[in-house]
Motif scaffolding. Structure first.
Motif, mmCIF file in Angstrom:
data_model
loop_
_atom_site.group_PDB
_atom_site.id
_atom_site.type_symbol
_atom_site.label_atom_id
_atom_site.label_comp_id
_atom_site.label_asym_id
_atom_site.label_seq_id
_atom_site.Cartn_x
_atom_site.Cartn_y
_atom_site.Cartn_z
ATOM 1 N N TYR A 38 -10.875 7.874 -1.340
ATOM 2 C CA TYR A 38 -9.559 7.241 -1.293
ATOM 3 C C TYR A 38 -9.683 5.731 -1.504
ATOM 4 C CZ TYR A 38 -8.279 11.619 1.064
ATOM 5 O OH TYR A 38 -8.079 12.937 1.390
ATOM 6 N N SER A 39 -8.679 5.155 -2.141
ATOM 7 C CA SER A 39 -8.614 3.700 -2.229
ATOM 8 C C SER A 39 -8.223 3.132 -0.873
ATOM 9 C CB SER A 39 -7.607 3.272 -3.292
ATOM 10 O OG SER A 39 -6.315 3.747 -2.975
ATOM 11 N N ARG A 40 -8.363 1.816 -0.742
ATOM 12 C CA ARG A 40 -8.175 1.167 0.546
ATOM 13 C C ARG A 40 -6.772 1.392 1.129
ATOM 14 N NH1 ARG A 40 -9.676 -3.597 -0.860
ATOM 15 N NH2 ARG A 40 -11.847 -3.364 -0.233
ATOM 16 N N LEU B 101 -12.792 2.812 -7.880
ATOM 17 C CA LEU B 101 -12.163 2.352 -6.644
ATOM 18 C C LEU B 101 -12.202 0.836 -6.535
ATOM 19 C CD1 LEU B 101 -13.319 4.976 -3.967
ATOM 20 C CD2 LEU B 101 -11.075 4.740 -5.051
ATOM 21 N N ASP C 188 -2.752 2.909 -5.672
ATOM 22 C CA ASP C 188 -3.747 3.625 -4.870
ATOM 23 C C ASP C 188 -4.320 4.784 -5.658
ATOM 24 O OD1 ASP C 188 -4.014 2.393 -2.206
ATOM 25 O OD2 ASP C 188 -1.865 2.770 -2.060
ATOM 26 N N SER D 204 0.818 -1.200 0.000
ATOM 27 C CA SER D 204 0.000 0.000 0.000
ATOM 28 C C SER D 204 0.854 1.253 0.000
ATOM 29 C CB SER D 204 -0.900 0.019 1.244
ATOM 30 O OG SER D 204 -0.134 0.317 2.385
ATOM 31 N N ILE E 3 -9.255 -0.346 -8.559
ATOM 32 C CA ILE E 3 -7.961 -0.032 -7.924
ATOM 33 C C ILE E 3 -7.724 -0.894 -6.699
ATOM 34 C CG2 ILE E 3 -6.659 1.758 -6.709
ATOM 35 C CD1 ILE E 3 -6.732 2.085 -9.748
ATOM 36 N N ASN E 4 -8.765 -1.153 -5.917
ATOM 37 C CA ASN E 4 -8.604 -1.935 -4.690
ATOM 38 C C ASN E 4 -8.226 -3.393 -4.952
ATOM 39 O OD1 ASN E 4 -9.052 0.116 -2.815
ATOM 40 N ND2 ASN E 4 -11.270 -0.150 -2.860
#
Length: 333
Positions: free
Chosen positions: A319-321, A297, A307, A3, A300-301
């Protein structure tokens, strides 16, 4: 997941590493691919820094000569003219960008599609012109990335449909930044920032501290919506403020088009993607913009090391995770 939080450099108390007697930060700027290029790096001498920076700018110019849709003699223009008639052999660099474009298209189920140029070429943002509904309807069937055939063994490109036109505007600058960073690395540079418009790579850290990068407010150029401390990372932003005009009805007509409608995407003001290479983040920023908040999202996740930060049309941040607190259960699936 690798991440964003693991990639950032948040240790700000480190002392700067001892510098060589003449080493210092050098900054350069210019224009290539119709885009402002900015670069700074830690180097040993002004003479060497100028030589290295020229290598980088020359690489941008070389890639522009290959991939610009505005140059009649570019490789891309030759592909657009001839690929519906016969396979066109291209350079390794252009083929690599075609491959990545196809990869992002598959990943996003066509939200990213370089054949959008089939309609995109009808827009003129300098002259504030857009196609009529009839023109869009006529050219829209030509948009389909699946009609682009890549032959890896022959390194050739062919089109299944006449009239299909490709545009690398959503991915070529990312490739150029990656190539520029490769040159800096080959010259022994270990701390650098290189940007081309909305695409940027931060090489290493800023001599013991993280680079601090702002994600601009889409409606207030002098303000940042988010500030990120980062190192060794690629960042790409796509926004509806980059190339646009306001039409007679007061609508914002911008350059990020939906492959399904041939019209500017609504619902999002900007998308910022953080990843490991700028070729990927450049393509993904456009893909997420077209997909929208929820689908963007969700995509992306599922990706390791990627991210996203999205600002929607209501100016709400998403926001992504990987950017959320681990205890936050609100991250979309």
């Amino acid at each position: 997941m690798d991440s964003f939080l693991r990639r950032t450099s948040l240790i700000v108390g480190l002392l700067l590493a001892p510098a060589m007697a003449k080493a210092e930060w050098f900054q350069f700027s210019g224009t290539a691919m119709t885009t402002p290029i900015q670069m700074e790096f830690w180097g040993d001498s002004e003479t060497e820094a100028k030589r290295i920076s020229q290598r980088v700018f020359d690489e941008f110019d070389r890639i522009d000569a290959q991939m610009s849709r505005y140059r009649e003699r570019s490789e891309l223009s030759a592909v657009n003219r001839e690929a519906a008639e016969h396979p066109v052999v291209v350079s390794g660099g252009l083929f690599r960008v075609f491959e990545k474009a196809q990869e992002v298209s598959e990943l996003s189920d066509g939200a990213f599609d370089i054949s959008f140029g089939s309609v995109g070429y009808l827009y003129d943002f300098r002259e504030k012109k857009q196609p009529t509904a009839e023109e869009v309807e006529q050219h829209l069937p030509k948009i389909n990335y699946r009609d682009i055939e890549l032959n890896k063994a022959e390194r050739s490109v062919s089109f299944r449909k006449a009239g299909l036109l490709t545009d690398m505007g959503g991915i070529a600058k990312g490739y150029s930044v990656d190539r520029g960073i490769a040159i800096l690395k080959s010259e022994g540079i270990r701390h650098a920032r290189l940007s081309a418009g909305g695409d940027m790579y931060l090489l290493g850290d800023k001599r013991g501290r993280p680079w601090v990068v702002g994600v601009r407010d889409p409606r207030q150029a002098a303000k940042n919506a988010v500030v990120l401390p980062v190192s060794d990372v690629a960042i790409s932003t796509s926004g509806d403020y980059e190339r646009f005009f306001i039409d007679e009805e007061g609508n914002r007509v911008h350059h990020i088009l939906s492959p399904k409608s041939g019209r500017p995407v609504e619902g999002i003001q900007s998308v910022t993607i953080i990843g490991n290479d700028t070729l990927t983040t450049d393509g993904l920023s456009t893909a997420v913009f077209v997909l929208g908040v929820e689908k963007g999202l969700a995509m992306i996740n599922k990706l390791d090391g990627i991210d996203a930060i999205i600002i929607d049309s209501d100016r709400k941040l998403h926001y992504s995770r990987g950017l959320l607190d681990p205890q936050d259960a609100s991250a979309p699936e």
